[in-house]
Motif scaffolding. Structure first.
Motif, PDB file in Angstrom:
ATOM      1  N   THR A 200       0.813  -1.214   0.000  1.00  0.00           N
ATOM      2  CA  THR A 200       0.000   0.000   0.000  1.00  0.00           C
ATOM      3  C   THR A 200       0.847   1.265   0.000  1.00  0.00           C
ATOM      4  OG1 THR A 200      -1.739  -1.173   1.225  1.00  0.00           O
ATOM      5  CG2 THR A 200      -1.864   1.225   1.191  1.00  0.00           C
ATOM      6  N   GLU A 201       1.950   1.259   0.747  1.00  0.00           N
ATOM      7  CA  GLU A 201       2.792   2.464   0.801  1.00  0.00           C
ATOM      8  C   GLU A 201       3.432   2.758  -0.552  1.00  0.00           C
ATOM      9  OE1 GLU A 201       5.100   2.918   4.717  1.00  0.00           O
ATOM     10  OE2 GLU A 201       4.290   0.885   4.803  1.00  0.00           O
ATOM     11  N   ASP A 202       3.826   1.719  -1.275  1.00  0.00           N
ATOM     12  CA  ASP A 202       4.352   1.928  -2.630  1.00  0.00           C
ATOM     13  C   ASP A 202       3.277   2.537  -3.524  1.00  0.00           C
ATOM     14  OD1 ASP A 202       6.745   0.808  -1.846  1.00  0.00           O
ATOM     15  OD2 ASP A 202       6.225  -1.207  -2.557  1.00  0.00           O
ATOM     16  N   SER A 231       3.742  -1.634   8.515  1.00  0.00           N
ATOM     17  CA  SER A 231       4.423  -0.877   7.462  1.00  0.00           C
ATOM     18  C   SER A 231       5.654  -1.611   6.953  1.00  0.00           C
ATOM     19  CB  SER A 231       4.817   0.510   7.979  1.00  0.00           C
ATOM     20  OG  SER A 231       5.660   1.163   7.058  1.00  0.00           O
ATOM     21  N   LYS A 232       5.748  -1.760   5.638  1.00  0.00           N
ATOM     22  CA  LYS A 232       6.927  -2.377   5.024  1.00  0.00           C
ATOM     23  C   LYS A 232       8.150  -1.484   5.195  1.00  0.00           C
ATOM     24  CE  LYS A 232       7.081  -2.771   0.513  1.00  0.00           C
ATOM     25  NZ  LYS A 232       6.775  -3.218  -0.874  1.00  0.00           N
ATOM     26  N   GLU A 233       7.916  -0.155   5.301  1.00  0.00           N
ATOM     27  CA  GLU A 233       9.014   0.804   5.464  1.00  0.00           C
ATOM     28  C   GLU A 233       9.387   1.010   6.933  1.00  0.00           C
ATOM     29  OE1 GLU A 233      10.440   2.035   2.802  1.00  0.00           O
ATOM     30  OE2 GLU A 233       9.019   1.061   1.446  1.00  0.00           O
ATOM     31  N   GLY A 234       8.678   0.314   7.818  1.00  0.00           N
ATOM     32  CA  GLY A 234       8.975   0.451   9.241  1.00  0.00           C
ATOM     33  C   GLY A 234       8.381   1.702   9.875  1.00  0.00           C
ATOM     34  N   GLN A 239       3.815   8.195  12.495  1.00  0.00           N
ATOM     35  CA  GLN A 239       4.442   8.762  11.297  1.00  0.00           C
ATOM     36  C   GLN A 239       3.466   8.810  10.131  1.00  0.00           C
ATOM     37  OE1 GLN A 239       7.772   5.903  11.528  1.00  0.00           O
ATOM     38  NE2 GLN A 239       9.151   7.654  11.317  1.00  0.00           N
ATOM     39  N   LEU A 240       2.665   7.755  10.001  1.00  0.00           N
ATOM     40  CA  LEU A 240       1.676   7.732   8.923  1.00  0.00           C
ATOM     41  C   LEU A 240       0.623   8.821   9.131  1.00  0.00           C
ATOM     42  CD1 LEU A 240       1.166   3.854   8.633  1.00  0.00           C
ATOM     43  CD2 LEU A 240       2.317   5.332   6.979  1.00  0.00           C
ATOM     44  N   TRP A 241       0.276   9.032  10.395  1.00  0.00           N
ATOM     45  CA  TRP A 241      -0.705  10.082  10.700  1.00  0.00           C
ATOM     46  C   TRP A 241      -0.149  11.462  10.342  1.00  0.00           C
ATOM     47  CZ3 TRP A 241      -5.584   9.122  12.706  1.00  0.00           C
ATOM     48  CH2 TRP A 241      -6.333  10.253  13.005  1.00  0.00           C
ATOM     49  N   ASN A 242       1.093  11.710  10.704  1.00  0.00           N
ATOM     50  CA  ASN A 242       1.717  12.992  10.349  1.00  0.00           C
ATOM     51  C   ASN A 242       1.784  13.178   8.840  1.00  0.00           C
ATOM     52  OD1 ASN A 242       2.135  13.903  12.937  1.00  0.00           O
ATOM     53  ND2 ASN A 242       4.172  13.015  13.115  1.00  0.00           N
ATOM     54  N   GLU A 243       2.087  12.073   8.142  1.00  0.00           N
ATOM     55  CA  GLU A 243       2.146  12.118   6.678  1.00  0.00           C
ATOM     56  C   GLU A 243       0.777  12.484   6.098  1.00  0.00           C
ATOM     57  OE1 GLU A 243       3.207   8.967   3.109  1.00  0.00           O
ATOM     58  OE2 GLU A 243       4.134   8.679   5.080  1.00  0.00           O
ATOM     59  N   LEU A 244      -0.278  11.893   6.676  1.00  0.00           N
ATOM     60  CA  LEU A 244      -1.633  12.205   6.217  1.00  0.00           C
ATOM     61  C   LEU A 244      -1.973  13.677   6.457  1.00  0.00           C
ATOM     62  CD1 LEU A 244      -4.516  11.435   5.275  1.00  0.00           C
ATOM     63  CD2 LEU A 244      -5.002  10.789   7.648  1.00  0.00           C
TER      64      LEU A 244
END
Length: 393
Positions: A200-202, A231-234, A239-244
């Motif tokens: 999904t991250e890709d 997360s495959k990227e660790g 971190q995902l929330w901040n990215e969103l």
């Protein structure tokens, strides 16, 4: 195949070939006999070697070893040639003949067609062998045959058991990103995510690269809400929330299917170590959307509710920078278009807002410290000092 048969008129055998010919006459279904013969003729002309392979495969169409070596040889023969070269068409023909459910495709150059046909014939018997599919798909990708590559990858996924799909998908996804065909690539990725959710991250990174930010934001929300997602990227959920938040705040005109304020307010409750950043993200969202008064309301709410000096400093500095930018934009507009009396009043109002904000800084900081500890006598004394010119306060 017809091209190859026409060339056989010029092919002849030497006297040294007789022992091998007799051997295969006695043992036509022995792979070892054919391989010995091929090893002996490896320095012969291309047409001679190809014809021996064709004879061997006519007797042993189910031999993976013969098909694999033959197709590998045919691809090597056309490596570096122009895609319209007859030899390249030969390779395509070899592939075409191997596929079980493949419709015949008209290819201009007979040589490429021959190679495709060889692979197609191979896959009639080798359709459960992922290596053959991978080599064929890679060959088609090298020939820049977009539609044919896509259809062949689809046929590979239909022919192979689902436990072997993980071998096809990396090449298929690589192909999807090679060309500027976002609709096709998105459909391919969506199919892949049904089987390999960890990609999904890709997919999100690809969506960002093609500016499909609304879809990217929705996918981010899905993996944040999915407790089983790793997360495959660790990356952590934080971190995902901040990215969103960053994605949505910086692109209010492109992310239309999500409401940013409820998302960030939920984050304020869950991630207390990023309060200042989240408040600034929410205000930035309204600023980029042109809602300046709503942005001021957000900043005011933030500085009246934060509990740490660090968060207060982050919010206050962003608030002050916002007011300075608003004043700078107004001055620039007045210089370009000329200043009216209404513009002067508006500029004075903006300057008064900034001055009032700076005057309130010490009092606001004192309020933060008292919210942390209402029993801090020292801060209460400082507050009294700040109000010394206002006896009623």
């Amino acid at each position: 195949m017809p091209v190859l048969m026409e060339k056989q008129k010029d092919i002849f055998f030497e006297e040294d070939d007789l022992p091998y010919e007799e051997d295969i006459l006695r043992n036509p279904y022995s792979v070892k006999c054919w391989l010995r013969y091929l090893e002996f003729k490896k320095l012969a002309s291309r047409n001679v070697v190809n014809m021996i392979y064709e004879r061997a495969l006519k007797e042993l169409p189910g031999s993976y070893k013969l098909w694999y070596n033959y197709l590998k040889l045919r691809r090597r023969q056309v490596k570096g040639k122009c895609i319209n070269d007859p030899a390249v068409e030969d390779v395509c023909n070899a592939h075409e003949r191997a596929l079980v459910f493949m419709h015949k495709v008209c290819i201009n150059d007979p040589a490429v067609e021959d190679v495709c046909n060889a692979h197609e014939r191979a896959l009639v018997f080798m359709h459960k062998m992922p290596r053959i599919w991978l080599d064929y798909c890679q060959f088609l990708m090298d020939q820049c045959r977009i539609t044919k590559t896509r259809r062949t990858c689809d046929k590979a996924l239909r022919a192979l058991p689902i436990t072997q799909h993980y071998r096809i998908w990396p090449l298929y996804l690589k192909f999807a990103k090679m060309y500027d065909l976002p609709e096709s690539a998105v459909r391919i990725y969506r199919r892949n995510l049904k089987l390999q959710k960890e990609n999904t991250e890709d997919y999100i990174e690809y969506l960002k690269s093609i500016d499909w930010l609304d879809e990217a934001a929705k996918r981010l929300v899905n993996i944040i809400d999915d407790d089983s997602y790793i997360s495959k990227e660790g990356k952590s959920k934080h971190q995902l929330w901040n990215e969103l938040c960053e994605l949505v705040a910086k692109n209010p005109d492109k992310v239309t299917s999500l409401k940013i304020e409820p998302i960030i307010r939920q984050g304020l409750k869950r991630y207390t170590d990023q309060i200042g950043v989240l408040w600034n993200s929410m205000a930035d969202y309204y600023i980029r959307g042109g809602h300046f008064e709503r942005a001021r309301d957000i900043y005011e709410e933030a500085i009246e509710t934060v509990l740490t000096v660090r968060d207060f400093t982050q919010v206050f500095d962003a608030y002050a920078e916002f007011e300075k930018n608003v004043i700078g934009a107004k001055i620039q507009t007045m210089e370009e278009t000329g200043a009216s009396e209404e513009d002067d009043l508006d500029l004075e109002l903006r300057l008064a807002r900034l001055e009032n904000l700076m005057d309130r800084r010490l009092l606001l900081l004192n309020s933060v410290l008292l919210r942390q500890n209402p029993h801090n006598v020292h801060e209460w004394h400082k507050r009294v000092t700040l109000f010394k010119d206002k006896p009623r306060e």
